[in-house]
Design an enzyme around this catalytic site. Structure first.
Site, PDB file in Angstrom:
ATOM      1  N   ASP A 160      -7.051   0.654   3.011  1.00 33.11           N
ATOM      2  CA  ASP A 160      -7.031   2.050   2.571  1.00 33.11           C
ATOM      3  C   ASP A 160      -6.174   2.226   1.323  1.00 33.11           C
ATOM      4  O   ASP A 160      -6.405   3.131   0.538  1.00 33.11           O
ATOM      5  CB  ASP A 160      -6.480   2.943   3.694  1.00 33.11           C
ATOM      6  CG  ASP A 160      -7.466   3.034   4.856  1.00 33.11           C
ATOM      7  OD1 ASP A 160      -8.669   3.146   4.577  1.00 33.11           O
ATOM      8  OD2 ASP A 160      -7.030   2.977   6.021  1.00 33.11           O
ATOM      9  N   LYS A 171     -17.133  11.248   6.811  1.00 29.38           N
ATOM     10  CA  LYS A 171     -17.634  10.321   5.783  1.00 29.38           C
ATOM     11  C   LYS A 171     -19.067  10.646   5.367  1.00 29.38           C
ATOM     12  O   LYS A 171     -19.511  10.202   4.323  1.00 29.38           O
ATOM     13  CB  LYS A 171     -17.567   8.892   6.307  1.00 29.38           C
ATOM     14  CG  LYS A 171     -16.170   8.486   6.755  1.00 29.38           C
ATOM     15  CD  LYS A 171     -15.746   7.206   6.134  1.00 29.38           C
ATOM     16  CE  LYS A 171     -14.341   6.849   6.578  1.00 29.38           C
ATOM     17  NZ  LYS A 171     -13.782   5.771   5.774  1.00 29.38           N
ATOM     18  N   ASN A 192      -5.678  -7.527   6.151  1.00 31.08           N
ATOM     19  CA  ASN A 192      -5.762  -7.125   7.561  1.00 31.08           C
ATOM     20  C   ASN A 192      -6.413  -8.252   8.350  1.00 31.08           C
ATOM     21  O   ASN A 192      -6.797  -9.278   7.794  1.00 31.08           O
ATOM     22  CB  ASN A 192      -6.527  -5.803   7.699  1.00 31.08           C
ATOM     23  CG  ASN A 192      -7.926  -5.901   7.139  1.00 31.08           C
ATOM     24  OD1 ASN A 192      -8.745  -6.670   7.626  1.00 31.08           O
ATOM     25  ND2 ASN A 192      -8.209  -5.138   6.093  1.00 31.08           N
ATOM     26  N   ASP A 252     -13.056   5.338  -1.140  1.00 32.38           N
ATOM     27  CA  ASP A 252     -13.732   5.227   0.157  1.00 32.38           C
ATOM     28  C   ASP A 252     -15.196   4.900  -0.125  1.00 32.38           C
ATOM     29  O   ASP A 252     -15.986   5.768  -0.521  1.00 32.38           O
ATOM     30  CB  ASP A 252     -13.588   6.519   0.957  1.00 32.38           C
ATOM     31  CG  ASP A 252     -14.075   6.325   2.395  1.00 32.38           C
ATOM     32  OD1 ASP A 252     -15.084   5.616   2.598  1.00 32.38           O
ATOM     33  OD2 ASP A 252     -13.429   6.878   3.312  1.00 32.38           O
ATOM     34  N   ILE A 253     -15.552   3.642   0.072  1.00 33.33           N
ATOM     35  CA  ILE A 253     -16.874   3.154  -0.344  1.00 33.33           C
ATOM     36  C   ILE A 253     -17.962   3.798   0.505  1.00 33.33           C
ATOM     37  O   ILE A 253     -18.970   4.295  -0.006  1.00 33.33           O
ATOM     38  CB  ILE A 253     -16.931   1.611  -0.232  1.00 33.33           C
ATOM     39  CG1 ILE A 253     -15.749   0.991  -0.990  1.00 33.33           C
ATOM     40  CG2 ILE A 253     -18.252   1.091  -0.774  1.00 33.33           C
ATOM     41  CD1 ILE A 253     -15.528  -0.475  -0.701  1.00 33.33           C
ATOM     42  N   PHE A 292     -18.715   1.644  10.298  1.00 37.29           N
ATOM     43  CA  PHE A 292     -18.034   1.138  11.479  1.00 37.29           C
ATOM     44  C   PHE A 292     -16.736   1.916  11.624  1.00 37.29           C
ATOM     45  O   PHE A 292     -16.165   2.359  10.633  1.00 37.29           O
ATOM     46  CB  PHE A 292     -17.721  -0.363  11.335  1.00 37.29           C
ATOM     47  CG  PHE A 292     -18.863  -1.245  11.757  1.00 37.29           C
ATOM     48  CD1 PHE A 292     -20.030  -1.308  11.012  1.00 37.29           C
ATOM     49  CD2 PHE A 292     -18.769  -2.013  12.917  1.00 37.29           C
ATOM     50  CE1 PHE A 292     -21.093  -2.117  11.400  1.00 37.29           C
ATOM     51  CE2 PHE A 292     -19.820  -2.830  13.322  1.00 37.29           C
ATOM     52  CZ  PHE A 292     -20.991  -2.882  12.562  1.00 37.29           C
ATOM     53  N   LYS A 313     -15.034  10.862  12.358  1.00 37.36           N
ATOM     54  CA  LYS A 313     -15.156  10.013  11.164  1.00 37.36           C
ATOM     55  C   LYS A 313     -16.572  10.052  10.619  1.00 37.36           C
ATOM     56  O   LYS A 313     -16.794  10.083   9.416  1.00 37.36           O
ATOM     57  CB  LYS A 313     -14.761   8.574  11.537  1.00 37.36           C
ATOM     58  CG  LYS A 313     -14.416   7.711  10.356  1.00 37.36           C
ATOM     59  CD  LYS A 313     -13.812   6.388  10.797  1.00 37.36           C
ATOM     60  CE  LYS A 313     -12.305   6.480  10.969  1.00 37.36           C
ATOM     61  NZ  LYS A 313     -11.684   5.214  11.334  1.00 37.36           N
ATOM     62  N   LYS A 337       5.378 -13.008 -10.595  1.00 34.98           N
ATOM     63  CA  LYS A 337       5.902 -13.099  -9.236  1.00 34.98           C
ATOM     64  C   LYS A 337       7.204 -12.289  -9.115  1.00 34.98           C
ATOM     65  O   LYS A 337       8.093 -12.434  -9.959  1.00 34.98           O
ATOM     66  CB  LYS A 337       6.160 -14.566  -8.894  1.00 34.98           C
ATOM     67  CG  LYS A 337       6.577 -14.759  -7.467  1.00 34.98           C
ATOM     68  CD  LYS A 337       6.842 -16.207  -7.150  1.00 34.98           C
ATOM     69  CE  LYS A 337       7.484 -16.296  -5.780  1.00 34.98           C
ATOM     70  NZ  LYS A 337       8.078 -17.598  -5.539  1.00 34.98           N
TER      71      LYS A 337
HETATM   72  N1  CTP Z   1     -14.562   2.204   4.553  1.00 34.22           N
HETATM   73  C1  CTP Z   1     -14.965   2.076   3.235  1.00 34.22           C
HETATM   74  N2  CTP Z   1     -14.040   2.205   2.233  1.00 34.22           N
HETATM   75  C2  CTP Z   1     -12.754   2.458   2.505  1.00 34.22           C
HETATM   76  C3  CTP Z   1     -12.340   2.586   3.840  1.00 34.22           C
HETATM   77  C4  CTP Z   1     -13.270   2.452   4.843  1.00 34.22           C
HETATM   78  O1  CTP Z   1     -16.144   1.831   2.981  1.00 34.22           O
HETATM   79  N3  CTP Z   1     -11.875   2.577   1.514  1.00 34.22           N
HETATM   80  C5  CTP Z   1     -15.586   2.107   5.606  1.00 34.22           C
HETATM   81  C6  CTP Z   1     -15.451   0.923   6.525  1.00 34.22           C
HETATM   82  O2  CTP Z   1     -16.228  -0.164   6.034  1.00 34.22           O
HETATM   83  C7  CTP Z   1     -16.009   1.456   7.832  1.00 34.22           C
HETATM   84  C8  CTP Z   1     -15.617   2.931   7.791  1.00 34.22           C
HETATM   85  O3  CTP Z   1     -15.392   3.231   6.430  1.00 34.22           O
HETATM   86  O4  CTP Z   1     -17.421   1.415   7.865  1.00 34.22           O
HETATM   87  C9  CTP Z   1     -14.439   3.306   8.597  1.00 34.22           C
HETATM   88  O5  CTP Z   1     -13.358   2.499   8.282  1.00 34.22           O
HETATM   89  P1  CTP Z   1     -11.940   2.767   8.939  1.00 34.22           P
HETATM   90  O6  CTP Z   1     -10.968   1.828   8.350  1.00 34.22           O
HETATM   91  O7  CTP Z   1     -12.087   2.805  10.435  1.00 34.22           O
HETATM   92  O8  CTP Z   1     -11.713   4.261   8.472  1.00 34.22           O
HETATM   93  P2  CTP Z   1     -10.645   4.887   7.528  1.00 34.22           P
HETATM   94  O9  CTP Z   1     -11.308   5.473   6.338  1.00 34.22           O
HETATM   95  O10 CTP Z   1      -9.563   3.923   7.286  1.00 34.22           O
HETATM   96  O11 CTP Z   1     -10.128   6.102   8.415  1.00 34.22           O
HETATM   97  P3  CTP Z   1      -8.758   6.197   9.265  1.00 34.22           P
HETATM   98  O12 CTP Z   1      -7.662   5.989   8.297  1.00 34.22           O
HETATM   99  O13 CTP Z   1      -8.838   7.582   9.830  1.00 34.22           O
HETATM  100  O14 CTP Z   1      -8.862   5.175  10.342  1.00 34.22           O
END
Ligand code: CTP
Length: 400
Positions: free
Chosen positions: A276, A341, A208, A304-305, A323, A337, A286
């Site tokens: 995600d 979380k 990303n 989801d950390i 964030f 969120k 490859k």
């Molecule tokens: N985050 C994380 N581990 C993941 C995904 C997200 O720790 N696998 C943490 C990010 O570091 C950030 C927060 O979760 O602090 C939100 O990340 P974001 O990408 O905005 O949220 P998502 O879980 O992807 O939710 P959505 O798909 O609804 O946007």
């Protein structure tokens, strides 16, 4: 480093002890006073004469050296410094420290001291990864011991992996951070940052647009307030800040592992843009164009950390900050969120392309907590980071 800081340097028995000679030089370049202590095993790697010659001071070696006791007792010696540094910190020394053993000068000083302690571990990779070592490490961190390194690399014993002692300049940066004055002195804080790369095959990956600049700025600001910062970063565009412990990862799964390895911490700031999804079965070869058409990529969800740390029942950081990068309904999405979380605060921002925030130098955020939403004016990412670090210091100060 402020001049004339006093460092008690304990040199353990490891091949990396030669780097401690360089460390003494570098410390002296910066005006520090180094009092060296050499363990019996350390003497097998560097000589007392070279250590005392470089330090320009007597080297302390033996607990039962009456001459030393007459000049300065071991209790006094252990407290005469602003910081105790153990480099190299061997598995043996760390085992003694974690379990409160004191059967030689070095371990006795470490038990008797009331000054902060920084260790630079150095050992064979299997020893480092041994469950007993990792158990000791958790205990040492919980006891407030600061740790710098070890680094990955090829080792004197011919193996490859974590176990190489941090380089002298990295140890100096950690010493600077340990000596930094500030409201977060003595606090250990984790920051995740940057994107993750999820492999498709050995040459392609999914990523990303995160540059890592906001997470890096937060880590720098926290270190500037005296925190010990563990900085877990994906492949970012910007270099990591000085004076923090850097753990580099590529994938979300590696980031999750590194985060849990870094615990316990007083606060965690999760600024990484974690992917995600990952490709369910990344190819180890490859992918080639074939007549059968396009490859079909199947996805699996990444851990989801932030949620996993927020929901810990034992050992949860006192403050967990997430964030939320959103492109629509920023406030509603971010508020939901935070609850989903389980984190304490969410720093929400609008990353629609028109804002220029993703990859840019400025940020406009809303801080959401159980007390409501607070809109901060648009400012550069360093200023956002400093303001957030101040708020974290206030929150941890209030929880004392
Ligand atoms: N985050 C994380 N581990 C993941 C995904 C997200 O720790 N696998 C943490 C990010 O570091 C950030 C927060 O979760 O602090 C939100 O990340 P974001 O990408 O905005 O949220 P998502 O879980 O992807 O939710 P959505 O798909 O609804 O946007």
């Amino acid at each position: 480093m402020p001049a004339s800081k006093r460092i008690l340097l304990i040199i353990g028995g490891g091949i990396a002890a030669y780097k401690s000679l360089e460390l003494i030089r570098r410390l002296q370049d910066r005006g520090a006073l180094v009092t060296p202590v050499l363990t019996r095993a350390g003497e097998e790697f560097v000589t007392p004469l070279s250590v005392s010659g470089l330090a320009g001071q007597k080297v302390y070696r033996d607990l039962f050296d009456l001459g030393d006791e007459a000049e300065m007792g071991h209790i006094q010696l252990s407290r005469s410094a602003d910081l105790v540094v153990v480099a190299p910190a061997t598995a043996d020394l760390m085992g003694k420290m974690a379990n409160g053993l004191a059967n030689d000068l070095a371990s006795t000083l470490l038990m008797a001291t009331d000054t902060p302690v920084l260790i630079a571990p150095a050992m064979n990779v299997r020893m480092w990864q041994h469950p007993a070592m990792q158990r000791n490490l958790v205990q040492l961190r919980a006891d407030g011991i600061r740790v710098v390194g070890p680094n990955d690399g090829s080792m004197a014993c011919g193996e490859f992996g974590p176990g190489r002692m941090a380089e002298p300049m990295e140890i100096i940066a950690a010493i600077d951070a340990a000596l930094a004055e500030g409201p977060l002195r003595g606090r250990r804080v984790l920051v995740t940052s940057g994107p993750t790369h999820e492999p498709i095959d050995p040459v392609r990956y999914i990523a990303n647009r995160s540059s890592g600049s906001q997470g890096t700025a937060v880590a720098r600001a926290l270190a500037g307030l005296g925190a010990e910062v563990v900085f877990v970063t994906g492949p970012a565009d910007v270099p990591p800040p000085e004076g923090v412990q850097v753990v580099r990862v590529q994938t979300a799964q590696q980031m999750a592992e590194a985060v849990h390895d870094a615990l316990p911490v007083d606060a965690g700031v999760f600024a990484a843009a974690v992917a995600d999804w990952r490709v369910a079965s990344a190819s180890d070869r490859k992918l080639k164009k074939t007549r059968d058409g396009m490859p079909k990529l199947e996805f699996a969800e990444n851990p989801d950390i932030l949620a996993s740390v927020s929901r810990m029942t034992r050992g949860r950081p006192g403050l967990v900050v997430g964030f939320a990068a959103e492109t629509d309904d920023v406030l509603d999405n971010a508020t939901a969120k935070r609850l989903r979380k389980g984190c304490d605060w969410i720093v929400a921002n609008d990353v629609s392309p028109a804002t220029g925030i993703m990859g840019g130098s400025e940020n406009a955020v809303v801080l959401i907590s159980d007390k409501g939403a607070e809109t901060w004016p648009r400012m550069d990412k360093d200023a956002v980071a400093r303001r957030l670090a101040d708020r974290i210091a206030q929150a941890l100060g209030a929880s004392n």
